[in-house]
Design a protein around this motif. Structure first.
Motif, short mmCIF file in Angstrom:
data_model
loop_
_atom_site.label_atom_id
_atom_site.label_comp_id
_atom_site.label_asym_id
_atom_site.label_seq_id
_atom_site.Cartn_x
_atom_site.Cartn_y
_atom_site.Cartn_z
N GLU A 1 0.84 -1.21 0.00
CA GLU A 1 0.00 0.00 0.00
C GLU A 1 0.87 1.25 0.00
O GLU A 1 1.84 1.35 0.76
CB GLU A 1 -0.90 0.00 1.24
CG GLU A 1 -1.83 1.19 1.32
CD GLU A 1 -2.72 1.15 2.56
OE1 GLU A 1 -2.60 0.20 3.36
OE2 GLU A 1 -3.55 2.07 2.72
N GLY A 2 0.54 2.18 -0.86
CA GLY A 2 1.29 3.42 -0.95
C GLY A 2 2.34 3.42 -2.05
O GLY A 2 2.77 4.49 -2.49
N ASP A 3 2.75 2.23 -2.48
CA ASP A 3 3.71 2.14 -3.58
C ASP A 3 3.01 2.40 -4.91
O ASP A 3 1.79 2.36 -5.00
CB ASP A 3 4.38 0.76 -3.60
CG ASP A 3 5.36 0.58 -2.47
OD1 ASP A 3 5.83 -0.56 -2.28
OD2 ASP A 3 5.65 1.57 -1.75
N ASN A 4 3.82 2.63 -5.93
CA ASN A 4 3.27 2.75 -7.28
C ASN A 4 3.23 1.38 -7.94
O ASN A 4 4.09 0.54 -7.69
CB ASN A 4 4.13 3.71 -8.11
CG ASN A 4 4.11 5.11 -7.55
OD1 ASN A 4 3.15 5.53 -6.89
ND2 ASN A 4 5.18 5.85 -7.80
N SER A 5 2.21 1.17 -8.77
CA SER A 5 2.05 -0.09 -9.49
C SER A 5 2.19 0.16 -10.99
O SER A 5 1.72 1.19 -11.48
CB SER A 5 0.68 -0.71 -9.23
OG SER A 5 0.44 -0.90 -7.86
N ILE A 6 2.79 -0.79 -11.66
CA ILE A 6 2.87 -0.71 -13.13
C ILE A 6 2.40 -2.05 -13.68
O ILE A 6 2.96 -3.10 -13.35
CB ILE A 6 4.29 -0.42 -13.62
CG1 ILE A 6 4.78 0.93 -13.09
CG2 ILE A 6 4.31 -0.42 -15.16
CD1 ILE A 6 6.21 1.25 -13.45
N ILE A 7 1.35 -2.01 -14.48
CA ILE A 7 0.79 -3.20 -15.10
C ILE A 7 1.01 -3.09 -16.60
O ILE A 7 0.70 -2.06 -17.20
CB ILE A 7 -0.70 -3.34 -14.78
CG1 ILE A 7 -0.91 -3.44 -13.27
CG2 ILE A 7 -1.29 -4.55 -15.49
CD1 ILE A 7 -2.36 -3.37 -12.85
N ASN A 8 1.56 -4.14 -17.17
CA ASN A 8 1.93 -4.10 -18.59
C ASN A 8 1.01 -4.98 -19.43
O ASN A 8 0.42 -5.94 -18.94
CB ASN A 8 3.36 -4.59 -18.76
CG ASN A 8 4.35 -3.67 -18.10
OD1 ASN A 8 4.40 -2.48 -18.40
ND2 ASN A 8 5.14 -4.19 -17.18
N CYS A 9 0.95 -4.64 -20.70
CA CYS A 9 0.08 -5.37 -21.62
C CYS A 9 0.67 -5.27 -23.02
O CYS A 9 1.08 -4.18 -23.44
CB CYS A 9 -1.32 -4.77 -21.57
SG CYS A 9 -2.44 -5.38 -22.82
N ALA A 10 0.67 -6.39 -23.72
CA ALA A 10 1.04 -6.40 -25.13
C ALA A 10 -0.23 -6.59 -25.93
O ALA A 10 -0.98 -7.54 -25.68
CB ALA A 10 2.03 -7.53 -25.41
N TYR A 11 -0.49 -5.70 -26.86
CA TYR A 11 -1.69 -5.88 -27.68
C TYR A 11 -1.32 -6.53 -29.00
O TYR A 11 -0.15 -6.60 -29.38
CB TYR A 11 -2.44 -4.56 -27.86
CG TYR A 11 -1.74 -3.47 -28.62
CD1 TYR A 11 -0.97 -2.52 -27.94
CD2 TYR A 11 -1.86 -3.34 -29.99
CE1 TYR A 11 -0.35 -1.50 -28.62
CE2 TYR A 11 -1.24 -2.32 -30.68
CZ TYR A 11 -0.49 -1.39 -29.99
OH TYR A 11 0.13 -0.37 -30.66
N SER A 12 -2.33 -7.01 -29.70
CA SER A 12 -2.05 -7.93 -30.80
C SER A 12 -2.16 -7.32 -32.19
O SER A 12 -1.46 -7.75 -33.11
CB SER A 12 -2.97 -9.15 -30.71
OG SER A 12 -4.33 -8.74 -30.75
N ASN A 13 -3.01 -6.32 -32.36
CA ASN A 13 -3.32 -5.86 -33.70
C ASN A 13 -2.70 -4.49 -33.96
O ASN A 13 -3.08 -3.50 -33.33
CB ASN A 13 -4.84 -5.80 -33.87
CG ASN A 13 -5.27 -5.55 -35.31
OD1 ASN A 13 -4.46 -5.17 -36.15
ND2 ASN A 13 -6.54 -5.75 -35.58
N SER A 14 -1.79 -4.41 -34.91
CA SER A 14 -1.13 -3.14 -35.19
C SER A 14 -2.10 -2.11 -35.77
O SER A 14 -1.80 -0.92 -35.81
CB SER A 14 0.04 -3.36 -36.15
OG SER A 14 -0.41 -4.01 -37.33
#
Lengths: 112, 115
Positions: free
Chosen positions: A15-28
């Motif tokens: 709690e209190g920290d920063n979160s980074i969630i990543n995602c690779a998408y498929s369609n250019s």
């Protein structure tokens, strides 16, 4: 054996920290991207969106970054709170199209 | 705040039976969708609907599935002869503007269990 269908990438933060969630998408060809939050027993809820002519967009405590070169999206949550615990999905769509395609999802756990 | 409502919240049925899942989209929205989510997996597109016809459908949406907007408020998904693999959470969504270049508003879902 492992139940592949039940395995989501998981991110655990204090709690209190920063979160980074990543995602690779498929369609250019996708030109509109959305992050959704799904709490247990509920439908996905809109968090923030970004169009392909931008590489960064900020909301309240959330920022989305878009890198079209490598087809990558990230969601940054500042000062993560216990109420942020949920599954987060990135989604992509094409202007003029009729469907939004969801990514695999990341489960965020926030430790108090 | 307006919301998408879905009924029932849970539906249990026997394999081979027909089920109808019901949704009331947000009143001024024009585009309607069904998605499903098998436990622990991602949200999968089934079908989109605009102006009383299907706009696009996925491979999942085969001849066993149909959608209807029987009146000005309801939007239904029918599965004609359910299979075990149809067990999932089904989400209805609506969107206010033309095309999908606009965020989706989701209901809380119907959990379908096929026995």
């Amino acid at each position: 054996g492992e139940s592949v269908g039940l395995h989501l990438p998981t991110l655990s933060v204090q709690e209190g920290d920063n979160s980074i969630i990543n995602c690779a998408y498929s369609n250019s060809a996708s030109d509109y991207f959305i992050w959704y939050k799904q709490e247990s027993g509920k439908g996905p809820q809109f968090i923030i969106d970004i169009r392909s002519n931008m590489d960064k967009r900020q909301g309240q405590r959330v920022t989305v970054l878009l890198n079209k070169t490598v087809k990558h999206l990230s969601l940054q949550i500042a000062a993560t709170q216990p109420g942020d615990s949920a599954v987060y999905f990135c989604a992509e769509t094409i202007t003029g199209g009729f469907k939004t395609i969801f990514g695999a999802g990341t489960r965020l756990f926030v430790k108090a | 705040e307006p919301e998408v409502t879905q009924t029932p919240s849970h539906q249990v049925t026997q394999m081979g039976q027909e089920v109808i899942l019901r949704c009331v989209p947000i009143s001024n929205h024009l585009y309607f969708y069904w998605y499903r989510q098998i436990l622990g997996q991602k949200v999968e597109f089934l079908v989109s609907f605009y102006n009383n016809e299907i706009s696009e459908k996925s491979e999942i949406f085969d001849d066993q599935f149909s959608v209807e907007r029987p009146d000005g408020s309801n939007f239904t998904l029918k599965i004609r002869s359910t299979k075990l693999e149809d067990s999932a959470m089904y989400f209805c969504a609506s969107s206010p503007r033309q095309g999908t270049n606009e965020k989706l508003f989701f209901g809380s879902g119907t959990q379908l269990s096929v026995l």
